[in-house]
Structure formats: C-alpha cells, structure tokens
Write a protein that holds these residues in place. Sequence first.
Motif, PDB file in Angstrom:
ATOM      1  N   TRP A 117      42.887  32.000  38.672  1.00 51.05           N
ATOM      2  CA  TRP A 117      42.775  33.408  38.332  1.00 51.05           C
ATOM      3  C   TRP A 117      42.548  33.590  36.839  1.00 51.05           C
ATOM      4  O   TRP A 117      41.706  34.386  36.432  1.00 51.05           O
ATOM      5  CB  TRP A 117      44.036  34.154  38.769  1.00 51.05           C
ATOM      6  N   VAL A 118      43.271  32.853  36.003  1.00 49.33           N
ATOM      7  CA  VAL A 118      43.118  32.979  34.550  1.00 49.33           C
ATOM      8  C   VAL A 118      41.716  32.540  34.126  1.00 49.33           C
ATOM      9  O   VAL A 118      41.073  33.187  33.293  1.00 49.33           O
ATOM     10  CB  VAL A 118      44.213  32.181  33.810  1.00 49.33           C
ATOM     11  N   LEU A 119      41.215  31.438  34.690  1.00 46.47           N
ATOM     12  CA  LEU A 119      39.870  30.970  34.355  1.00 46.47           C
ATOM     13  C   LEU A 119      38.833  32.054  34.650  1.00 46.47           C
ATOM     14  O   LEU A 119      38.002  32.385  33.796  1.00 46.47           O
ATOM     15  CB  LEU A 119      39.539  29.694  35.133  1.00 46.47           C
ATOM     16  N   TRP A 120      38.886  32.624  35.847  1.00 49.66           N
ATOM     17  CA  TRP A 120      37.890  33.632  36.213  1.00 49.66           C
ATOM     18  C   TRP A 120      38.118  34.948  35.492  1.00 49.66           C
ATOM     19  O   TRP A 120      37.170  35.711  35.261  1.00 49.66           O
ATOM     20  CB  TRP A 120      37.849  33.815  37.731  1.00 49.66           C
ATOM     21  N   ASN A 121      39.344  35.233  35.098  1.00 55.92           N
ATOM     22  CA  ASN A 121      39.587  36.427  34.301  1.00 55.92           C
ATOM     23  C   ASN A 121      38.984  36.265  32.908  1.00 55.92           C
ATOM     24  O   ASN A 121      38.444  37.226  32.351  1.00 55.92           O
ATOM     25  CB  ASN A 121      41.084  36.722  34.210  1.00 55.92           C
ATOM     26  N   VAL A 122      39.044  35.074  32.340  1.00 56.07           N
ATOM     27  CA  VAL A 122      38.409  34.810  31.047  1.00 56.07           C
ATOM     28  C   VAL A 122      36.896  34.966  31.178  1.00 56.07           C
ATOM     29  O   VAL A 122      36.239  35.532  30.290  1.00 56.07           O
ATOM     30  CB  VAL A 122      38.791  33.414  30.516  1.00 56.07           C
ATOM     31  N   VAL A 123      36.324  34.517  32.285  1.00 56.68           N
ATOM     32  CA  VAL A 123      34.883  34.704  32.525  1.00 56.68           C
ATOM     33  C   VAL A 123      34.551  36.199  32.548  1.00 56.68           C
ATOM     34  O   VAL A 123      33.566  36.636  31.934  1.00 56.68           O
ATOM     35  CB  VAL A 123      34.451  34.006  33.835  1.00 56.68           C
ATOM     36  N   ARG A 124      35.386  36.979  33.217  1.00 58.60           N
ATOM     37  CA  ARG A 124      35.161  38.429  33.264  1.00 58.60           C
ATOM     38  C   ARG A 124      35.239  39.052  31.871  1.00 58.60           C
ATOM     39  O   ARG A 124      34.427  39.910  31.518  1.00 58.60           O
ATOM     40  CB  ARG A 124      36.190  39.094  34.179  1.00 58.60           C
ATOM     41  N   MET A 181      30.703  41.260  40.406  1.00 60.84           N
ATOM     42  CA  MET A 181      30.660  40.269  41.486  1.00 60.84           C
ATOM     43  C   MET A 181      31.761  39.226  41.328  1.00 60.84           C
ATOM     44  O   MET A 181      32.350  38.800  42.319  1.00 60.84           O
ATOM     45  CB  MET A 181      29.281  39.616  41.549  1.00 60.84           C
ATOM     46  N   VAL A 182      32.049  38.812  40.093  1.00 56.91           N
ATOM     47  CA  VAL A 182      33.143  37.865  39.862  1.00 56.91           C
ATOM     48  C   VAL A 182      34.468  38.495  40.268  1.00 56.91           C
ATOM     49  O   VAL A 182      35.303  37.857  40.919  1.00 56.91           O
ATOM     50  CB  VAL A 182      33.176  37.409  38.384  1.00 56.91           C
ATOM     51  N   THR A 183      34.654  39.756  39.909  1.00 60.94           N
ATOM     52  CA  THR A 183      35.897  40.446  40.266  1.00 60.94           C
ATOM     53  C   THR A 183      36.061  40.541  41.773  1.00 60.94           C
ATOM     54  O   THR A 183      37.105  40.176  42.316  1.00 60.94           O
ATOM     55  CB  THR A 183      35.927  41.866  39.654  1.00 60.94           C
ATOM     56  N   SER A 184      35.027  41.018  42.453  1.00 57.41           N
ATOM     57  CA  SER A 184      35.138  41.212  43.906  1.00 57.41           C
ATOM     58  C   SER A 184      35.036  39.909  44.689  1.00 57.41           C
ATOM     59  O   SER A 184      35.585  39.806  45.781  1.00 57.41           O
ATOM     60  CB  SER A 184      34.095  42.213  44.386  1.00 57.41           C
ATOM     61  N   GLY A 185      34.368  38.909  44.134  1.00 60.85           N
ATOM     62  CA  GLY A 185      34.189  37.663  44.866  1.00 60.85           C
ATOM     63  C   GLY A 185      35.236  36.600  44.585  1.00 60.85           C
ATOM     64  O   GLY A 185      35.444  35.706  45.404  1.00 60.85           O
ATOM     65  N   VAL A 186      35.921  36.685  43.436  1.00 60.61           N
ATOM     66  CA  VAL A 186      36.891  35.648  43.084  1.00 60.61           C
ATOM     67  C   VAL A 186      38.282  36.230  42.854  1.00 60.61           C
ATOM     68  O   VAL A 186      39.242  35.832  43.515  1.00 60.61           O
ATOM     69  CB  VAL A 186      36.430  34.860  41.832  1.00 60.61           C
ATOM     70  N   ASN A 187      38.410  37.160  41.917  1.00 53.64           N
ATOM     71  CA  ASN A 187      39.738  37.649  41.544  1.00 53.64           C
ATOM     72  C   ASN A 187      40.430  38.431  42.662  1.00 53.64           C
ATOM     73  O   ASN A 187      41.622  38.230  42.898  1.00 53.64           O
ATOM     74  CB  ASN A 187      39.658  38.493  40.271  1.00 53.64           C
ATOM     75  N   VAL A 188      39.720  39.315  43.335  1.00 62.50           N
ATOM     76  CA  VAL A 188      40.341  40.094  44.404  1.00 62.50           C
ATOM     77  C   VAL A 188      40.772  39.197  45.562  1.00 62.50           C
ATOM     78  O   VAL A 188      41.912  39.314  46.045  1.00 62.50           O
ATOM     79  CB  VAL A 188      39.411  41.239  44.866  1.00 62.50           C
ATOM     80  N   PRO A 189      39.948  38.250  46.035  1.00 61.04           N
ATOM     81  CA  PRO A 189      40.437  37.348  47.084  1.00 61.04           C
ATOM     82  C   PRO A 189      41.651  36.515  46.645  1.00 61.04           C
ATOM     83  O   PRO A 189      42.555  36.262  47.453  1.00 61.04           O
ATOM     84  CB  PRO A 189      39.237  36.448  47.391  1.00 61.04           C
ATOM     85  N   LEU A 190      41.677  36.110  45.388  1.00 58.16           N
ATOM     86  CA  LEU A 190      42.851  35.379  44.906  1.00 58.16           C
ATOM     87  C   LEU A 190      44.091  36.280  44.921  1.00 58.16           C
ATOM     88  O   LEU A 190      45.191  35.816  45.284  1.00 58.16           O
ATOM     89  CB  LEU A 190      42.608  34.839  43.497  1.00 58.16           C
ATOM     90  N   ASN A 191      43.934  37.535  44.531  1.00 60.05           N
ATOM     91  CA  ASN A 191      45.064  38.474  44.589  1.00 60.05           C
ATOM     92  C   ASN A 191      45.534  38.665  46.028  1.00 60.05           C
ATOM     93  O   ASN A 191      46.736  38.711  46.290  1.00 60.05           O
ATOM     94  CB  ASN A 191      44.674  39.822  43.990  1.00 60.05           C
TER      95      ASN A 191
END
Length: 149
Positions: free
Chosen positions: A74-81, A38-48
């Motif tokens: 992006w880096v913050l949420w990637n660390v969460v992932r 959900m973090v990937t699809s809800g945060v990282n993909v929209p940022l990309n």
Amino acid sequence: MGAVPLLGLAVVLAWRGHGRSALPWLIAALVLYLVAFMVTSGVNVPLNDQLARAGDPAHAGQLAAKRADFENKWVLWNVVRVLLHTAAFACLAWVLYVYGAHQPHESRHTGASARIPVPAFRSGHPPGRAAPAGNPAPLRPARFPRTWP
C-alpha cells in the motif's frame, strides 16, 4: 474526482483555440490524473478491501502478519500516486505560465499597461502644503483615474 472532468473541459477548450499553446501540458496533466485514478481504483482500494476482510481483531498475531504484507504494497503504490499527482500539478502550473506568456501585455480598451496601479499614500493636504506641525493628518490612499472600461 472533479479534477478529471474539469481537465477534460480545459483540453477541449484549448483544442478549440483558447490557449492552444498550453494544450500539450493540459493533456499531460489529464493523463497523469487518469493514471493516478487507475492506480487508486486498481491497487489501493482492493488492498483496503482486503485489509477490511482480514479477520477478527482478537487474533493479533494473524493481523500483524496481514498488516505487514498489506502495508508494504500500500505504501509503495501510495508513493506512486503522490508522484503522479505532483507531476500533474507541475504540468498545470506550467500551463499557467505558458498560457500567460502568450497573452498580450496591452489592454484592448485603453492601450495602457494591464498592470493595476498601486495607490500612493499622501497626507490628505493639497499639493504644496504640508500638514500642520503637531497635528498630522491621517494617511489615506491617493485618488487615481479610472483606467478600465
């Protein structure tokens, strides 16, 4: 993406009794993987996607500002992932330990230990006879009796 369906299958099998002791850890790993998805699809993909629509690369000043805004989020949420996936992996490693700890240590077929014997090496000569001096025989694995069905 294959981890989520396979973990779902593992949860169902554990729920039915095949490794019931590992069920809480399997559920924890499944939840962690789902949250990471959900973090990937809800945060990282929209940022990309937002970065892809940033504009013309010829305007370097505008791009630098957008990248600075993008990169921190992006880096913050990637660390969460990364933390979520690492925790899920730790849960799955613990599942292996818990499941193995609840398995019988005796073989059903022979009553012998479930450990596989390591072959001993010997000279290739009959017991009690040494290899001739100056001409040692090559080492080869000793034969051992078959202990499985």
